[in-house]
Design a protein around this motif. Structure first.
Motif, PDB file in Angstrom:
ATOM      1  N   SER A 152       0.826  -1.206   0.000  1.00  0.00           N
ATOM      2  CA  SER A 152       0.000   0.000   0.000  1.00  0.00           C
ATOM      3  C   SER A 152       0.862   1.259   0.000  1.00  0.00           C
ATOM      4  CB  SER A 152      -0.926   0.003   1.218  1.00  0.00           C
ATOM      5  OG  SER A 152      -0.178  -0.115   2.412  1.00  0.00           O
ATOM      6  N   VAL A 153       1.984   1.225   0.716  1.00  0.00           N
ATOM      7  CA  VAL A 153       2.894   2.376   0.741  1.00  0.00           C
ATOM      8  C   VAL A 153       3.535   2.568  -0.624  1.00  0.00           C
ATOM      9  CG1 VAL A 153       4.989   3.326   1.777  1.00  0.00           C
ATOM     10  CG2 VAL A 153       3.321   2.129   3.203  1.00  0.00           C
ATOM     11  N   ALA A 154       3.947   1.474  -1.260  1.00  0.00           N
ATOM     12  CA  ALA A 154       4.558   1.568  -2.588  1.00  0.00           C
ATOM     13  C   ALA A 154       3.583   2.170  -3.589  1.00  0.00           C
ATOM     14  CB  ALA A 154       5.017   0.191  -3.048  1.00  0.00           C
ATOM     15  N   LEU A 155       2.307   1.772  -3.514  1.00  0.00           N
ATOM     16  CA  LEU A 155       1.303   2.314  -4.422  1.00  0.00           C
ATOM     17  C   LEU A 155       1.098   3.804  -4.175  1.00  0.00           C
ATOM     18  CD1 LEU A 155      -0.810   1.611  -6.613  1.00  0.00           C
ATOM     19  CD2 LEU A 155      -2.444   1.227  -4.752  1.00  0.00           C
ATOM     20  N   PHE A 156       1.044   4.185  -2.908  1.00  0.00           N
ATOM     21  CA  PHE A 156       0.844   5.597  -2.590  1.00  0.00           C
ATOM     22  C   PHE A 156       2.058   6.433  -2.988  1.00  0.00           C
ATOM     23  CE2 PHE A 156       0.675   9.195   0.469  1.00  0.00           C
ATOM     24  CZ  PHE A 156      -0.521   9.741   0.046  1.00  0.00           C
ATOM     25  N   LEU A 157       3.265   5.909  -2.800  1.00  0.00           N
ATOM     26  CA  LEU A 157       4.469   6.623  -3.219  1.00  0.00           C
ATOM     27  C   LEU A 157       4.519   6.777  -4.738  1.00  0.00           C
ATOM     28  CD1 LEU A 157       7.210   5.144  -0.841  1.00  0.00           C
ATOM     29  CD2 LEU A 157       6.079   7.369  -0.694  1.00  0.00           C
ATOM     30  N   ALA A 158       4.008   5.783  -5.463  1.00  0.00           N
ATOM     31  CA  ALA A 158       3.936   5.913  -6.918  1.00  0.00           C
ATOM     32  C   ALA A 158       3.000   7.057  -7.304  1.00  0.00           C
ATOM     33  CB  ALA A 158       3.454   4.602  -7.534  1.00  0.00           C
ATOM     34  N   SER A 159       1.892   7.187  -6.586  1.00  0.00           N
ATOM     35  CA  SER A 159       0.981   8.301  -6.841  1.00  0.00           C
ATOM     36  C   SER A 159       1.667   9.634  -6.556  1.00  0.00           C
ATOM     37  CB  SER A 159      -0.264   8.159  -5.964  1.00  0.00           C
ATOM     38  OG  SER A 159      -1.076   9.315  -6.026  1.00  0.00           O
ATOM     39  N   LEU A 160       2.411   9.704  -5.457  1.00  0.00           N
ATOM     40  CA  LEU A 160       3.108  10.944  -5.121  1.00  0.00           C
ATOM     41  C   LEU A 160       4.200  11.275  -6.138  1.00  0.00           C
ATOM     42  CD1 LEU A 160       3.410  10.529  -1.249  1.00  0.00           C
ATOM     43  CD2 LEU A 160       1.952  12.140  -2.479  1.00  0.00           C
ATOM     44  N   PHE A 161       4.848  10.253  -6.689  1.00  0.00           N
ATOM     45  CA  PHE A 161       5.874  10.494  -7.712  1.00  0.00           C
ATOM     46  C   PHE A 161       5.242  11.137  -8.946  1.00  0.00           C
ATOM     47  CE2 PHE A 161       8.143   9.244 -11.523  1.00  0.00           C
ATOM     48  CZ  PHE A 161       9.451   9.598 -11.233  1.00  0.00           C
ATOM     49  N   MET A 162       4.124  10.567  -9.416  1.00  0.00           N
ATOM     50  CA  MET A 162       3.476  11.126 -10.607  1.00  0.00           C
ATOM     51  C   MET A 162       2.930  12.522 -10.324  1.00  0.00           C
ATOM     52  SD  MET A 162       1.584   7.887 -12.386  1.00  0.00           S
ATOM     53  CE  MET A 162       1.068   7.131 -10.861  1.00  0.00           C
ATOM     54  N   MET A 163       2.431  12.727  -9.106  1.00  0.00           N
ATOM     55  CA  MET A 163       1.936  14.051  -8.746  1.00  0.00           C
ATOM     56  C   MET A 163       3.066  15.074  -8.772  1.00  0.00           C
ATOM     57  SD  MET A 163       2.135  16.267  -5.927  1.00  0.00           S
ATOM     58  CE  MET A 163       2.437  15.201  -4.528  1.00  0.00           C
ATOM     59  N   GLN A 164       4.208  14.735  -8.159  1.00  0.00           N
ATOM     60  CA  GLN A 164       5.333  15.668  -8.098  1.00  0.00           C
ATOM     61  C   GLN A 164       5.936  15.895  -9.480  1.00  0.00           C
ATOM     62  OE1 GLN A 164       6.124  17.121  -5.146  1.00  0.00           O
ATOM     63  NE2 GLN A 164       7.563  18.463  -6.217  1.00  0.00           N
ATOM     64  N   PHE A 165       5.874  14.906 -10.356  1.00  0.00           N
ATOM     65  CA  PHE A 165       6.392  15.044 -11.716  1.00  0.00           C
ATOM     66  C   PHE A 165       5.682  16.177 -12.460  1.00  0.00           C
ATOM     67  CE2 PHE A 165       6.663  13.930 -16.233  1.00  0.00           C
ATOM     68  CZ  PHE A 165       8.011  13.622 -16.362  1.00  0.00           C
ATOM     69  N   CYS A 166       4.409  16.388 -12.131  1.00  0.00           N
ATOM     70  CA  CYS A 166       3.613  17.413 -12.816  1.00  0.00           C
ATOM     71  C   CYS A 166       3.386  18.657 -11.966  1.00  0.00           C
ATOM     72  CB  CYS A 166       2.253  16.834 -13.201  1.00  0.00           C
ATOM     73  SG  CYS A 166       2.320  15.312 -14.153  1.00  0.00           S
ATOM     74  N   LEU A 167       3.751  18.622 -10.694  1.00  0.00           N
ATOM     75  CA  LEU A 167       3.329  19.658  -9.755  1.00  0.00           C
ATOM     76  C   LEU A 167       3.852  21.042 -10.120  1.00  0.00           C
ATOM     77  CD1 LEU A 167       1.771  20.074  -7.100  1.00  0.00           C
ATOM     78  CD2 LEU A 167       3.934  19.801  -5.892  1.00  0.00           C
ATOM     79  N   LEU A 168       5.098  21.142 -10.579  1.00  0.00           N
ATOM     80  CA  LEU A 168       5.705  22.439 -10.849  1.00  0.00           C
ATOM     81  C   LEU A 168       5.314  23.019 -12.202  1.00  0.00           C
ATOM     82  CD1 LEU A 168       9.335  21.697  -9.580  1.00  0.00           C
ATOM     83  CD2 LEU A 168       7.356  22.462  -8.270  1.00  0.00           C
ATOM     84  N   VAL A 169       4.734  22.199 -13.063  1.00  0.00           N
ATOM     85  CA  VAL A 169       4.504  22.613 -14.454  1.00  0.00           C
ATOM     86  C   VAL A 169       3.510  23.763 -14.568  1.00  0.00           C
ATOM     87  CG1 VAL A 169       3.655  21.844 -16.689  1.00  0.00           C
ATOM     88  CG2 VAL A 169       5.184  20.375 -15.360  1.00  0.00           C
ATOM     89  N   PRO A 170       2.302  23.700 -13.973  1.00  0.00           N
ATOM     90  CA  PRO A 170       1.345  24.800 -14.165  1.00  0.00           C
ATOM     91  C   PRO A 170       1.864  26.138 -13.653  1.00  0.00           C
ATOM     92  CG  PRO A 170       0.232  22.842 -13.345  1.00  0.00           C
ATOM     93  CD  PRO A 170       1.691  22.578 -13.225  1.00  0.00           C
ATOM     94  N   GLY A 171       2.450  26.154 -12.455  1.00  0.00           N
ATOM     95  CA  GLY A 171       2.952  27.411 -11.910  1.00  0.00           C
ATOM     96  C   GLY A 171       4.115  27.983 -12.701  1.00  0.00           C
ATOM     97  N   LEU A 172       4.884  27.108 -13.331  1.00  0.00           N
ATOM     98  CA  LEU A 172       6.052  27.559 -14.085  1.00  0.00           C
ATOM     99  C   LEU A 172       5.677  28.094 -15.461  1.00  0.00           C
ATOM    100  CD1 LEU A 172       9.157  27.724 -13.942  1.00  0.00           C
ATOM    101  CD2 LEU A 172       9.238  25.432 -14.935  1.00  0.00           C
ATOM    102  N   TYR A 173       4.636  27.531 -16.070  1.00  0.00           N
ATOM    103  CA  TYR A 173       4.332  27.859 -17.461  1.00  0.00           C
ATOM    104  C   TYR A 173       3.068  28.689 -17.647  1.00  0.00           C
ATOM    105  CZ  TYR A 173       7.935  24.508 -18.736  1.00  0.00           C
ATOM    106  OH  TYR A 173       9.131  23.867 -18.876  1.00  0.00           O
ATOM    107  N   ILE A 174       2.341  29.009 -16.588  1.00  0.00           N
ATOM    108  CA  ILE A 174       1.112  29.770 -16.763  1.00  0.00           C
ATOM    109  C   ILE A 174       1.407  31.196 -17.217  1.00  0.00           C
ATOM    110  CG2 ILE A 174       1.016  30.412 -14.320  1.00  0.00           C
ATOM    111  CD1 ILE A 174      -2.035  30.341 -14.558  1.00  0.00           C
ATOM    112  N   ILE A 175       2.480  31.811 -16.701  1.00  0.00           N
ATOM    113  CA  ILE A 175       2.818  33.171 -17.126  1.00  0.00           C
ATOM    114  C   ILE A 175       3.339  33.189 -18.564  1.00  0.00           C
ATOM    115  CG2 ILE A 175       4.352  35.127 -16.671  1.00  0.00           C
ATOM    116  CD1 ILE A 175       4.041  34.637 -13.735  1.00  0.00           C
TER     117      ILE A 175
END
Length: 466
Positions: A251-274
């Protein structure tokens, strides 16, 4: 004289509120400024004739270094003291921006803002969060809330300010001024008073006794033997935080996989919206205000989520997954926003769903691993997020370089958020083990407080199967 071996009790107030003020300043100078760096994106790209992928490495390196070295910052603070660690972190953060003001190549920004400032952020942010948690017990949720609000307040006001500084002083002058702003973290570090000092100041208040005995926390200058002992204690503290067996829990491995994919995309909107807004011929200050609008929605959402009571029918995992799914759908629909009002609506929706899932991530992790393994899980989580942060923004920049459209970057972010939000729902498919239905937990529940967020958990001292 106080017993030197007695454990200092958190004052739950008093000077603790000054420590909260220090955490507020550190949060604003680190996370707040980081979330506002998108204002410089096009300027750096045009100044150094760099592609979007090359320019994105600046924020990518900064975030990954901060996450990778956050456990090092906490271990160093436990060894030499929180005050010197935060003050040194402020010096390094300021030096990174000041040196970058003299950059002549993109590589110089990688070293200055990315590596040097990232190291400073790692020392200050993790240490400030930890010391605030030590000063409070009953009011810890309120103290943590006031601390993290610093990032939201800063990210509301800094984007227009940075645009003004660039217009008046150029990008080099703006970086020099930001470096000066970083020196406020030295003042914040000076406000930190170790708990041992607080205890002895309260007890030893007799005539002629005004000293502060914090020798247990602050390293005294001395012989090479003391330095060697401090280095040994640092390595032991750092290694004690890491228990890699925790990732073997399915269950931890599955949740960490979700967090990895989330963090992979997390910075993109704030960086490219301007940059996307400017590509749509929106005026500079109006484009910068989109980050402020998103930060306001983020702040309101965090406060609202904190007020939601726990519901067994709609757990924190459900809240985390649903918020990420809605965030993914918002970004998948963002290419439809072609005007300034439409971009404002997107910024509000993005900030609201972003603020809804961020406070629940640590809560969900604590429910999965239990209190004993939580420090190790947090260290591993930061390392995984560091890898994701290092790759996500450059990949999004590469998509723009190939397509010459920011729509592809936001579609990629939306797909990643949506997939990361669907994974936690798979935890519902995990049925309880037979032992879980026939035996009561032997360990009594303990209250677990998240340093980075504001929820209070009741979890047994073993793996919680969801």
């Amino acid at each position: 004289m106080a017993n030197p071996e007695s454990r200092p009790q958190p004052p739950d107030g008093g000077w603790g509120w000054m420590v909260v003020l220090a955490g507020f300043i550190v949060s604003g100078c680190t996370a707040g400024i980081f979330r506002s760096l998108g204002v410089f994106f096009l300027t750096f790209s045009q100044q150094f004739h760099a592609s979007s992928a090359e320019t994105a490495w600046i924020s990518s390196i900064l975030m990954s270094v901060t996450l990778f070295l956050a456990p090092v910052g906490t271990a160093l603070a436990s060894t030499i003291g929180f005050r010197p660690t935060i003050m040194w972190g402020g010096v390094l953060s300021a030096a990174g921006y000041i040196i970058s003001g003299f950059a002549t190549r993109m590589f110089h920004l990688y070293l200055g803002i990315g590596c040097l400032t990232g190291l400073g952020y790692a020392l200050t942010l993790s240490s400030a969060t930890a010391i605030v948690g030590q000063y409070f017990t009953k009011r810890r949720a309120m103290a943590n809330s006031l601390t993290v609000v610093g990032a939201s307040v800063a990210s509301m006001s800094f984007p227009p300010l940075f645009q003004y500084l660039m217009d008046e002083f150029g990008w080099k002058g703006a970086l020099l001024i930001i470096g000066g702003m970083m020196l406020n973290m030295i003042v914040a570090g000076a406000l930190i008073r170790p708990l041992e000092a607080y205890r002895d100041r309260k007890v030893d208040n007799g005539p002629g006794e005004s000293r502060m005995n914090d020798s247990d926390t602050v390293l005294e200058p001395g012989t090479a033997k003391k330095c060697s002992s401090a280095a040994t204690n640092f390595l032991k503290t750092f290694w004690a935080q890491m228990d890699f067996k925790v990732i073997l829990i399915p269950s931890v491995a599955l949740f960490l996989a979700s967090l990895f994919m989330m963090q992979f995309c997390l910075l993109v909107p704030g960086l490219y919206i301007i940059p996307r807004a400017k590509q749509l011929q929106i005026e500079d200050y109006a484009a910068a205000s989109l980050l402020s609008v998103s930060s306001i929605a983020d702040l309101v959402s965090r406060l609202a989520v904190g007020a939601i009571p726990d519901n067994p029918r709609f757990s924190r995992f459900d809240q985390y997954g649903l918020s990420l799914c809605l965030l993914g759908i918002t970004n998948l629909l963002s290419p439809l926003a072609k005007t300034y009002p439409a971009l404002v609506a997107y910024a509000i929706a993005h900030g609201a769903f972003y603020g809804a899932f961020i406070p629940t991530s640590l809560t969900c992790l604590a429910e999965l691993v239990g209190p004993k393994r939580l420090p190790s899980a947090i260290g591993i989580l930061m390392s995984i997020q560091g890898f994701a942060s290092l790759a996500g923004p450059p990949f999004a920049g590469w998509l723009f370089d190939e397509t010459q459209s920011y729509d592809a970057t936001f579609l990629q972010a939306g797909a990643g958020f949506l997939l990361a939000g669907l994974l936690p729902f798979l935890l519902r498919l995990r049925k309880k083990r037979p032992a879980d239905t026939t035996e009561e937990p032997k360990d009594s529940p303990q209250t677990v407080k998240g340093d980075f967020e504001n929820e209070t958990l009741l979890v047994p001292e073993r793996e919680t199967v969801v």
